[in-house]
Scaffold this motif. Structure first.
Motif, PDB file in Angstrom:
ATOM      1  N   UNK A  17       3.684  20.534   1.683  1.00 44.06           N
ATOM      2  CA  UNK A  17       3.193  19.504   2.597  1.00 44.06           C
ATOM      3  C   UNK A  17       3.663  18.145   2.108  1.00 44.06           C
ATOM      4  N   UNK A  18       3.777  17.227   3.056  1.00 43.83           N
ATOM      5  CA  UNK A  18       4.236  15.871   2.775  1.00 43.83           C
ATOM      6  C   UNK A  18       3.279  14.900   3.468  1.00 43.83           C
ATOM      7  N   UNK A  19       2.823  13.901   2.720  1.00 45.02           N
ATOM      8  CA  UNK A  19       2.027  12.835   3.309  1.00 45.02           C
ATOM      9  C   UNK A  19       2.678  11.508   2.994  1.00 45.02           C
ATOM     10  N   UNK A  20       2.614  10.587   3.941  1.00 45.37           N
ATOM     11  CA  UNK A  20       3.175   9.264   3.648  1.00 45.37           C
ATOM     12  C   UNK A  20       2.401   8.183   4.391  1.00 45.37           C
ATOM     13  N   UNK A  21       2.489   6.971   3.836  1.00 45.51           N
ATOM     14  CA  UNK A  21       1.800   5.818   4.420  1.00 45.51           C
ATOM     15  C   UNK A  21       2.593   4.557   4.083  1.00 45.51           C
ATOM     16  N   UNK A  22       2.978   3.771   5.094  1.00 40.14           N
ATOM     17  CA  UNK A  22       3.692   2.508   4.832  1.00 40.14           C
ATOM     18  C   UNK A  22       2.782   1.472   4.183  1.00 40.14           C
ATOM     19  N   UNK A  23       3.386   0.648   3.344  1.00 40.19           N
ATOM     20  CA  UNK A  23       2.694  -0.476   2.716  1.00 40.19           C
ATOM     21  C   UNK A  23       3.576  -1.700   2.917  1.00 40.19           C
ATOM     22  N   UNK A  24       2.989  -2.764   3.471  1.00 42.08           N
ATOM     23  CA  UNK A  24       3.758  -3.996   3.694  1.00 42.08           C
ATOM     24  C   UNK A  24       2.788  -5.160   3.786  1.00 42.08           C
ATOM     25  N   UNK A  25       3.204  -6.281   3.247  1.00 40.20           N
ATOM     26  CA  UNK A  25       2.367  -7.461   3.324  1.00 40.20           C
ATOM     27  C   UNK A  25       1.008  -7.260   2.684  1.00 40.20           C
ATOM     28  N   UNK A  26       0.980  -6.491   1.581  1.00 36.34           N
ATOM     29  CA  UNK A  26      -0.276  -6.221   0.857  1.00 36.34           C
ATOM     30  C   UNK A  26      -1.284  -5.463   1.701  1.00 36.34           C
ATOM     31  N   UNK A  27      -0.787  -4.677   2.650  1.00 35.31           N
ATOM     32  CA  UNK A  27      -1.660  -3.855   3.474  1.00 35.31           C
ATOM     33  C   UNK A  27      -1.124  -2.437   3.568  1.00 35.31           C
ATOM     34  N   UNK A  28      -2.030  -1.481   3.651  1.00 36.19           N
ATOM     35  CA  UNK A  28      -1.652  -0.103   3.945  1.00 36.19           C
ATOM     36  C   UNK A  28      -1.674   0.047   5.462  1.00 36.19           C
ATOM     37  N   UNK A  29      -0.557   0.436   6.033  1.00 38.56           N
ATOM     38  CA  UNK A  29      -0.434   0.536   7.491  1.00 38.56           C
ATOM     39  C   UNK A  29      -0.824   1.944   7.958  1.00 38.56           C
ATOM     40  N   UNK A  62      -4.035  12.248   1.879  1.00 39.00           N
ATOM     41  CA  UNK A  62      -5.082  11.532   1.150  1.00 39.00           C
ATOM     42  C   UNK A  62      -4.538  10.965  -0.152  1.00 39.00           C
ATOM     43  N   UNK A  63      -3.732  11.744  -0.853  1.00 39.26           N
ATOM     44  CA  UNK A  63      -3.170  11.254  -2.114  1.00 39.26           C
ATOM     45  C   UNK A  63      -2.174  10.117  -1.889  1.00 39.26           C
ATOM     46  N   UNK A  64      -1.425  10.164  -0.802  1.00 42.72           N
ATOM     47  CA  UNK A  64      -0.502   9.058  -0.500  1.00 42.72           C
ATOM     48  C   UNK A  64      -1.291   7.776  -0.233  1.00 42.72           C
ATOM     49  N   UNK A  65      -2.366   7.892   0.538  1.00 36.90           N
ATOM     50  CA  UNK A  65      -3.197   6.715   0.816  1.00 36.90           C
ATOM     51  C   UNK A  65      -3.881   6.221  -0.462  1.00 36.90           C
ATOM     52  N   UNK A  66      -4.346   7.165  -1.278  1.00 38.60           N
ATOM     53  CA  UNK A  66      -4.991   6.783  -2.533  1.00 38.60           C
ATOM     54  C   UNK A  66      -4.013   6.066  -3.452  1.00 38.60           C
ATOM     55  N   UNK A  67      -2.777   6.532  -3.476  1.00 32.72           N
ATOM     56  CA  UNK A  67      -1.737   5.887  -4.283  1.00 32.72           C
ATOM     57  C   UNK A  67      -1.458   4.478  -3.760  1.00 32.72           C
ATOM     58  N   UNK A  68      -1.389   4.327  -2.445  1.00 35.51           N
ATOM     59  CA  UNK A  68      -1.114   3.012  -1.855  1.00 35.51           C
ATOM     60  C   UNK A  68      -2.221   2.019  -2.201  1.00 35.51           C
ATOM     61  N   UNK A  69      -3.464   2.455  -2.100  1.00 34.93           N
ATOM     62  CA  UNK A  69      -4.581   1.563  -2.434  1.00 34.93           C
ATOM     63  C   UNK A  69      -4.570   1.205  -3.917  1.00 34.93           C
TER      64      UNK A  69
END
Length: 223
Positions: free
Chosen positions: A54-66, A191-198
């Motif tokens: 499985x693959x999860x991803x989440x963009x991060x830009x401008x100090x925000x998780x998109x 969830x882990x991708x979002x947790x990493x971004x935060x």
């Protein structure tokens, strides 16, 4: 290095499209850089013989998780999931109807392709880069150079070289706890991708306070 250096002439397709866009100058203010937090669940830790599940991803830009760009894709392996199901809960039955990596990988490569190549952000990034490089070679016949940020490496910097790092102290949940971030259920790729971004945003705040200046990309790139 996994998604490593180079592919001089990628074959036509999503890998070539990604290779055709430039990377970010390392002096770019971090607030202007676009990143993609990525997490993989796999059948094991060896990219030469194990597979992506499985693959999860989440963009991060401008100090925000998109969150509107976040995605989760299950991947049907060519073999069976084996004992790894005990870790992530992904069984052969659960993945039977999922697309193979040959269909999922192009979507991820397309997501990494913007006006500039998005910077890959991951916790223990060596695992993600090794598996993605292996998948790129198998599916597209080559790899492409990516700029990478590893939140484990950033946490080591924050702890300092004189600090003894106890076993488990660099796990994602342990790092998040040090930054007073909430605990999430582990071993879900999204969830882990979002947790990493935060975690990354919290680490940047700490690094910026320590540096007493706005960060640039070079401050956080994997060394």
């Amino acid at each position: 290095m996994a998604l490593r250096d180079l592919l001089r002439r990628p074959p036509p397709g999503p890998l070539a499209d990604l290779a055709a866009v430039p990377t970010w100058p390392v002096g770019t203010p971090l607030a202007e850089v676009e990143l993609l937090a990525v997490d993989l669940e796999t059948t094991g830790l060896d990219a030469r013989r194990h597979e992506i599940l499985s693959v999860g991803w989440a963009p991060v830009a401008g100090a925000e998780v998109r969150l509107d760009g976040a995605a989760h894709r299950r991947v049907r392996p060519h073999g069976d999931v084996g004992e790894s199901a005990a870790v992530h809960g992904l069984t052969d039955d659960a993945l039977a109807a999922a697309p193979p990596v040959e269909q999922v990988l192009p979507e991820l490569l397309h997501t990494l392709t913007g006006p500039r190549r998005l910077v890959l952000l991951a916790h223990h990034a060596g695992l993600e880069t090794a598996f993605l490089a292996a998948a790129c070679r198998r599916v597209h016949g080559g790899t492409v150079k990516l700029q990478v940020i590893d939140t484990v490496e950033l946490e080591r910097r924050l702890l300092g070289s004189g600090e003894h790092v106890r076993d488990g102290a660099l796990r994602l949940d342990a790092c998040r706890a040090r930054h007073r971030l909430p605990r999430y259920r582990a071993h879900s790729a999204l969830t882990d991708a979002l947790a990493c971004a935060e975690l990354f945003l919290a680490q940047c705040a700490a690094l910026e306070a320590r540096a007493r200046r706005p960060l640039v990309l070079a401050d956080v790139l994997r060394r």
